[in-house]
Design a protein around this motif. Sequence first.
Motif, PDB file in Angstrom:
ATOM      1  N   LEU A 550       0.844  -1.166  -0.019  1.00 12.09           N
ATOM      2  CA  LEU A 550       0.041  -0.022   0.049  1.00 12.09           C
ATOM      3  C   LEU A 550       0.808   1.175  -0.228  1.00 12.09           C
ATOM      4  N   SER A 551       2.006   1.345   0.739  1.00 10.52           N
ATOM      5  CA  SER A 551       3.087   2.213   0.800  1.00 10.52           C
ATOM      6  C   SER A 551       3.420   2.870  -0.617  1.00 10.52           C
ATOM      7  N   TRP A 552       3.650   1.771  -1.271  1.00  8.18           N
ATOM      8  CA  TRP A 552       4.424   1.614  -2.587  1.00  8.18           C
ATOM      9  C   TRP A 552       3.569   1.916  -3.738  1.00  8.18           C
ATOM     10  N   LYS A 553       1.902   1.475  -3.530  1.00  3.07           N
ATOM     11  CA  LYS A 553       0.838   1.783  -3.739  1.00  3.07           C
ATOM     12  C   LYS A 553       0.372   3.232  -4.276  1.00  3.07           C
ATOM     13  N   GLU A 554       0.697   3.895  -3.127  1.00  3.61           N
ATOM     14  CA  GLU A 554       0.288   5.088  -3.113  1.00  3.61           C
ATOM     15  C   GLU A 554       1.682   6.210  -3.679  1.00  3.61           C
ATOM     16  N   GLU A 555       2.712   6.124  -4.019  1.00  3.33           N
ATOM     17  CA  GLU A 555       4.444   6.642  -4.086  1.00  3.33           C
ATOM     18  C   GLU A 555       4.154   5.988  -5.815  1.00  3.33           C
ATOM     19  N   ALA A 556       3.276   4.895  -5.931  1.00  6.27           N
ATOM     20  CA  ALA A 556       3.746   4.940  -7.447  1.00  6.27           C
ATOM     21  C   ALA A 556       1.955   5.437  -8.373  1.00  6.27           C
ATOM     22  N   PHE A 557       1.146   5.579  -8.317  1.00  5.20           N
ATOM     23  CA  PHE A 557       0.677   6.570  -8.058  1.00  5.20           C
ATOM     24  C   PHE A 557       0.669   8.212  -8.251  1.00  5.20           C
ATOM     25  N   SER A 558       1.115   8.533  -6.954  1.00  4.62           N
ATOM     26  CA  SER A 558       1.747  10.209  -6.715  1.00  4.62           C
ATOM     27  C   SER A 558       2.957  10.239  -8.224  1.00  4.62           C
ATOM     28  N   ILE A 559       3.289   9.243  -8.581  1.00  7.99           N
ATOM     29  CA  ILE A 559       4.109   9.511  -9.792  1.00  7.99           C
ATOM     30  C   ILE A 559       3.943   9.353 -11.569  1.00  7.99           C
ATOM     31  N   TRP A 560       2.590   9.315 -11.657  1.00  3.07           N
ATOM     32  CA  TRP A 560       1.928   9.396 -12.399  1.00  3.07           C
ATOM     33  C   TRP A 560       1.395  11.336 -12.224  1.00  3.07           C
ATOM     34  N   SER A 561       0.948  11.119 -11.061  1.00  5.65           N
ATOM     35  CA  SER A 561       0.058  12.670 -10.796  1.00  5.65           C
ATOM     36  C   SER A 561       1.415  13.943 -11.264  1.00  5.65           C
ATOM     37  N   ASP A 562       3.009  13.751 -10.775  1.00  5.75           N
ATOM     38  CA  ASP A 562       3.606  14.400 -10.239  1.00  5.75           C
ATOM     39  C   ASP A 562       4.574  14.326 -12.231  1.00  5.75           C
ATOM     40  N   TRP A 563       3.657  13.011 -13.345  1.00  6.19           N
ATOM     41  CA  TRP A 563       4.992  14.061 -14.572  1.00  6.19           C
ATOM     42  C   TRP A 563       3.738  14.147 -15.136  1.00  6.19           C
ATOM     43  N   ALA A 564       2.608  13.505 -14.929  1.00  3.86           N
ATOM     44  CA  ALA A 564       1.273  14.345 -15.733  1.00  3.86           C
ATOM     45  C   ALA A 564       1.283  16.429 -15.369  1.00  3.86           C
ATOM     46  N   SER A 565       2.107  16.537 -13.860  1.00  2.00           N
ATOM     47  CA  SER A 565       2.222  18.155 -13.638  1.00  2.00           C
ATOM     48  C   SER A 565       3.511  18.977 -14.747  1.00  2.00           C
ATOM     49  N   PHE A 566       4.141  18.035 -15.570  1.00  2.00           N
ATOM     50  CA  PHE A 566       4.907  18.322 -15.938  1.00  2.00           C
ATOM     51  C   PHE A 566       4.240  19.137 -17.699  1.00  2.00           C
ATOM     52  N   TYR A 567       2.923  19.017 -17.545  1.00  2.00           N
ATOM     53  CA  TYR A 567       1.825  19.436 -19.028  1.00  2.00           C
ATOM     54  C   TYR A 567       1.239  20.511 -18.338  1.00  2.00           C
TER      55      TYR A 567
END
Length: 609
Positions: A550-567
């Motif tokens: 669950l800890s890794w899952k939270e981080e993994a989906f935040s990475i998608w958010s981080d990536w999206a924020s560059f656009y």
Amino acid sequence: MKLTEKIKASWSPHPLYMFEFFPPRTDQGFENLIARISRLCALNPLAISVTWGAGGSTRERSLDLAGLTQTEYGVDTLLHLTCTNMELGMVEDVLRTAKERGIQNILALRGDPPRGEEEWIAVDPRFKHATDLVKFIRSSPEFASHFCIGVAAYPDGHSESTLDEDAELAFLKDKVDAGADFIVTQLFYDVDRFLKWLKKVREKGITVPVIAGIMPIQTYGSFARLIKLCGIRVPQDIMDDLAPISHDDQLVKDYGVKLAVDTIQRLTKESDVAAVHFYTLNLEKSVQRVLELLQWTGVPAPNHNKLIAETPGNTIHPPPETDKSNFLVTPSSATNSATLGLANIPPTEEAGRGELNNAATWDDFPNGRFGDFKSPAFGNQDPWGGPAIVRSDVLSWGHPKSLEDLTQLFLDHLHSKISTTPFSPTPLSPESLMILTHLERLTKRGWWTVGSQPAVDGVSSADEVLGWGPRAGYVFQKGFVEFFCDKDDIDAIERRVEEKGRGWVHWFAGNFDGECRGNVPEDGRNAVTWGVFPGQEIAQTTIIEKESFLSWKEEAFSIWSDWASFYRPGSEERQVLEKVRDERWLVSIVHHDYKDPEALWTFLFGEET
């Protein structure tokens, strides 16, 4: 006591030292960190430094940790405090709470937005830079005389700054002129560059004490990740030394200790640094060894001459062959929470042989993102809570506007056409090449693989591809794989586990909305990587259970958010990345038959194999 007063009053013939810790992600990690700090406090540090998550994301844990070290252990504490992207009024509340708990030292930082966010809606407009926080404290009748204020400096330049060195030094002087009492530097490895930078600092008229940031290299993976995130420059000779030993965690750790000792000895002889700030990553043994080798603790250093004389590449004679057949896991034992019949509680001083070494080193070899969630170092991908992605990487990934583009990106990483993905900060490892064809097949399905390992049955710990930990041991791995897929795929995987798993397969799946599915018992723990070494308890370095997933899952989906924020909002890239974040599931599948290297893949592909 204020740090500058302690530094001024010190009669030590060498620089003082302090230890930095970050609030662990789990309650068990927090409890074990307190025990770890209590042991390191016996080394009489100048202070304990406690980090602060971006936007106050670790506020309560940071305050709790700092309060405990200050009040329970009587060790002066340096509490980090960021000022940007903080809720209105939070800065005053934190300073007031810190004062009530007897904390007198603050490291004033600018800070970053919380992970996955570009900005917070409720932002205190008074604070845009660390200088604003310094000025606020110094001008406040409530706080001005109570706090000793430190500020950060970046000998290699700030990773997000486009300013040249002279401009950055001017900003540093502004912070000092605003009332800062001392400087703590970012970690560095280029000593020549640091010494030149420090000379320029002094020439600028900055006379406050400088505390040098030192991070002993723990593992090659964490080293590569953090120097990239922090923009740290590493001399080529260090990279050349690490290249042939990067696969061997023990040799990397030994090298890191020796490098830290050499660095500090040069600083002691050639500079006026007042103290050393150890970035511990919540581990203790390397820091302890560094101080022992420097002979700063009053404790004789074990194998002092051996470590100093060692160089990478020394020949180590392999151990005699041993019978490993008794390690076979049966389907019934695979479903037990005590995998392999081993105790899953990490050793402590009480449970072990009464040795500090036992409690200090049980989590010394964190292998991958799935370490033991009881470890204080669990989840240290970025202990400062900053963004997981840097702009230079985003540019190398192109502009994904469809699911097909994303599939191609993950395939390009498997084929070494690109060196990173948002989920893999390094090129594909030699270990992954052993299962490359399987990873390709999954990725072509649209199941984007982000983590995996082959099954391994008792390979020498000195093996150049699969080995880790001390030499003269054996390592074992269960095959596992992680990937993103659609909900329909999750339903199909669940049916297949029920129909074909026969007790050999455990799995977890989770999505951005917080749903979690799987077949692992609530208290089940799957040790998927472990090592057997002479004279030591069995080391379980990769353990997958619900809390760690669950800890890794939270981080993994935040990475998608981080990536999206560059656009920009509304762009095709942002829409597809946010859609993936919102609709896809992260899956982790383990097959317990590690004696059959094809067991996991036969299960996944079925008749196709």
